[in-house]
Write a protein that holds these residues in place. Structure first.
Motif, mmCIF file in Angstrom:
data_model
loop_
_atom_site.group_PDB
_atom_site.id
_atom_site.type_symbol
_atom_site.label_atom_id
_atom_site.label_comp_id
_atom_site.label_asym_id
_atom_site.label_seq_id
_atom_site.Cartn_x
_atom_site.Cartn_y
_atom_site.Cartn_z
ATOM 1 N N ASN A 39 28.861 17.571 55.804
ATOM 2 C CA ASN A 39 29.895 18.475 56.282
ATOM 3 C C ASN A 39 30.181 19.476 55.161
ATOM 4 O O ASN A 39 30.418 19.071 54.020
ATOM 5 C CB ASN A 39 31.172 17.710 56.624
ATOM 6 C CG ASN A 39 30.931 16.617 57.637
ATOM 7 O OD1 ASN A 39 30.261 16.841 58.641
ATOM 8 N ND2 ASN A 39 31.458 15.429 57.391
ATOM 9 N N VAL A 40 30.187 20.761 55.468
ATOM 10 C CA VAL A 40 30.326 21.782 54.432
ATOM 11 C C VAL A 40 31.472 22.733 54.777
ATOM 12 O O VAL A 40 31.553 23.245 55.889
ATOM 13 C CB VAL A 40 29.023 22.600 54.265
ATOM 14 C CG1 VAL A 40 29.191 23.645 53.157
ATOM 15 C CG2 VAL A 40 27.849 21.676 53.962
ATOM 16 N N ARG A 41 32.346 22.926 53.802
ATOM 17 C CA ARG A 41 33.353 23.983 53.879
ATOM 18 C C ARG A 41 33.141 24.912 52.688
ATOM 19 O O ARG A 41 32.831 24.450 51.591
ATOM 20 C CB ARG A 41 34.772 23.411 53.857
ATOM 21 C CG ARG A 41 35.144 22.623 55.111
ATOM 22 C CD ARG A 41 36.606 22.249 55.094
ATOM 23 N NE ARG A 41 36.979 21.445 56.250
ATOM 24 C CZ ARG A 41 38.212 21.008 56.488
ATOM 25 N NH1 ARG A 41 39.189 21.299 55.636
ATOM 26 N NH2 ARG A 41 38.467 20.287 57.557
ATOM 27 N N VAL A 42 33.351 26.195 52.909
ATOM 28 C CA VAL A 42 33.081 27.195 51.878
ATOM 29 C C VAL A 42 34.387 27.799 51.387
ATOM 30 O O VAL A 42 35.255 28.179 52.173
ATOM 31 C CB VAL A 42 32.148 28.297 52.412
ATOM 32 C CG1 VAL A 42 31.952 29.386 51.353
ATOM 33 C CG2 VAL A 42 30.800 27.693 52.814
ATOM 34 N N LEU A 55 32.121 35.913 57.004
ATOM 35 C CA LEU A 55 31.589 35.631 58.342
ATOM 36 C C LEU A 55 30.215 34.965 58.259
ATOM 37 O O LEU A 55 29.889 34.098 59.083
ATOM 38 C CB LEU A 55 31.496 36.932 59.146
ATOM 39 C CG LEU A 55 31.050 36.779 60.614
ATOM 40 C CD1 LEU A 55 32.019 35.887 61.369
ATOM 41 C CD2 LEU A 55 30.949 38.157 61.265
ATOM 42 N N THR A 56 29.418 35.346 57.268
ATOM 43 C CA THR A 56 28.100 34.724 57.098
ATOM 44 C C THR A 56 28.244 33.225 56.864
ATOM 45 O O THR A 56 27.551 32.417 57.488
ATOM 46 C CB THR A 56 27.353 35.365 55.910
ATOM 47 O OG1 THR A 56 27.167 36.745 56.172
ATOM 48 C CG2 THR A 56 26.005 34.691 55.681
ATOM 49 N N PHE A 57 29.151 32.859 55.976
ATOM 50 C CA PHE A 57 29.326 31.440 55.655
ATOM 51 C C PHE A 57 29.998 30.680 56.792
ATOM 52 O O PHE A 57 29.723 29.501 57.000
ATOM 53 C CB PHE A 57 30.140 31.292 54.368
ATOM 54 C CG PHE A 57 29.373 31.665 53.131
ATOM 55 C CD1 PHE A 57 28.349 30.851 52.664
ATOM 56 C CD2 PHE A 57 29.658 32.833 52.449
ATOM 57 C CE1 PHE A 57 27.622 31.193 51.537
ATOM 58 C CE2 PHE A 57 28.945 33.184 51.311
ATOM 59 C CZ PHE A 57 27.924 32.358 50.858
ATOM 60 N N GLY A 62 29.800 26.451 60.163
ATOM 61 C CA GLY A 62 30.510 26.007 61.359
ATOM 62 C C GLY A 62 31.977 25.767 61.104
ATOM 63 O O GLY A 62 32.682 25.224 61.968
ATOM 64 N N ASN A 63 32.478 26.195 59.948
ATOM 65 C CA ASN A 63 33.886 26.017 59.587
ATOM 66 C C ASN A 63 34.456 27.335 59.073
ATOM 67 O O ASN A 63 33.725 28.154 58.506
ATOM 68 C CB ASN A 63 34.040 24.950 58.488
ATOM 69 C CG ASN A 63 33.737 23.554 59.002
ATOM 70 O OD1 ASN A 63 34.254 23.134 60.033
ATOM 71 N ND2 ASN A 63 32.898 22.831 58.287
#
Length: 421
Positions: A39-42, A55-57, A62-63
């Motif tokens: 699971n990845v949050r930026v 917007l790219t990230f 997906g977050n």
């Protein structure tokens, strides 16, 4: 090498992106981490947003992307605390010279620097900057401080830089960074499995797939086994803390992560390696392989030419591998498999006794939905009388799920194992 991506589905990675041209690599890094199941949050600094858009990230992770220190939509405006608690790892890539200085000085004037102070998760930094900025004494002092504080520094690579200089300062490739993250969590989970897993400390040998019995240099006798069940069991045993050796017939499957694989072709080769594993130490022997019952008496040295309407080939019986291992004086816990097309349970129960096994799992390979080539299975498990355990019906499920249930059955039987009389 194959990986079970589901093992990382509960691991949360914060990828922090700071200002630098290497930020474009971070977009690829998000994708690679997601490929592994994380699971990845930026989190983005203002400098990062000058190089690549949030917007790219958001699309790749997906977050929503986090960039503001006081987020009114997150935990009464305390977004940095929410993120700090969520993370299992904070990876700053690229980590700018300014970010390293803030971390080292303990500043907390934006979301990322505050998150760094608020989290209990491990923090990794992958510095990326001009080669002279990297070599500067203040930068090196800051790095030494971070290392002393427990931050893991991923060294930059040397090469040509966007500014035209050549030297240290390039961020490693996204694939390499993602692999380092995967390996970190894999080692952590492996350490837990080796201490607390259902098969912790056990040495397991598994045979899988078909055997090929040569007729001549281009022809052979074989069967439809794909090895999928045996490979799924190898992965499940390894995840349960066992040291696993997989003796595989000719199949087109990737080796499960952490498993030692030995390839064979014929039944005699499989028997020889199985006996070697017994001598080297084996606690559990699982025979999932579909071993050919017969082999050609005399293998032709050259290709047999077509002549006439009939060809007579003399066959001799192959040794029964699982029965041979079970007859040894220092025998391991023996698990057999019975792939039948009729009277499945009756034949399996007979093999359990005749071959002196501890446990046998049987299935009906005449069913198209759970046959050799299927990704699903359904099995019935029988135990030797001395275990006083009732048979277990494993309902139709993926072979990975069936493998987990078989590991549980093996563990339960081992818990009450008595010496063979």
């Amino acid at each position: 090498m194959s990986f079970d991506l589901s093992v990382f589905s509960n691991k949360n990675i914060i990828l922090a992106v700071t200002g630098g041209i290497a930020a474009y690599k971070s977009a690829i890094l998000v994708r690679r981490l997601k490929d592994y199941g994380f699971n990845v949050r930026v989190v983005m600094t203002k400098g990062a947003q000058a190089f690549i858009t949030p917007l790219t990230f958001q699309a790749l992770s997906g977050n929503p992307v986090h960039s503001e220190l006081l987020d009114p939509e997150a935990e009464a405006g305390m977004g940095h605390i929410e993120l700090a608690r969520w993370a299992d790892l904070v990876l700053v890539a690229p980590a700018s010279c300014d970010t390293l200085a803030k971390f080292a000085a303990g500043l907390a004037d934006d979301l990322l620097s505050t998150l760094y102070l608020a989290t209990k998760a491990p923090v990794w930094v992958a510095p990326a900057m001009n080669q002279q900025m990297w070599a500067a004494k203040p930068t090196q002092r800051n790095l030494n401080t971070l290392v002393e504080d427990g931050v893991h520094v991923i060294m930059p690579e040397a090469g040509s830089q966007a500014c035209g200089d050549v030297g240290l300062g390039r961020m490693p490739e996204p694939e390499d960074l993602a692999e380092q993250v995967r390996e970190y969590f894999h080692k952590a989970q492996r350490a837990i499995a080796e201490k607390f897993g259902l098969l912790a400390g056990k040495k397991v040998t598994i045979t899988a797939g078909p055997t090929r019995e040569a007729i001549d240099p281009v022809r052979y006798i074989s069967n439809h086994s794909t090895g999928k069940m045996g490979f799924a069991l190898a992965a499940a045993c390894y995840s349960a803390g066992a040291k696993v050796t997989l003796i595989a017939g000719p199949v087109s499957l990737d080796t499960p992560n952490g498993v030692e694989r030995k390839n064979v072709s014929s039944a005699m080769q499989m028997l020889d390696l199985s006996m070697q594993q017994l001598y080297d130490g084996c606690d559990i022997f699982i025979a999932t392989a579909a071993v050919a019952d017969y082999r050609v008496a005399e293998v032709s040295e050259h290709k047999i030419k077509k002549a006439g309407d009939e060809l007579a080939v003399s066959l001799v019986k192959n040794p029964d591998i699982v029965a041979t291992i079970a007859q040894q004086k220092q025998r391991p816990f023996m698990v057999g498999f019975a792939a039948e097309t009729r009277n499945v349970e009756e034949y399996a129960a007979g093999k359990l006794v005749a071959k002196k096994l501890d446990m046998i799992a049987c299935n009906d390979v005449s069913r198209a939905d759970i046959g050799f080539a299927s990704d699903q299975n359904a099995m019935t498990v029988f135990f030797a009388d001395r275990y006083e355990m009732e048979k277990r019906d494993l309902e139709k499920a993926s072979k990975q799920e069936i493998a987990q249930q078989l590991v549980e059955a093996i563990h339960d039987a081992l818990e009450q194992q008595q010496p063979v009389v």
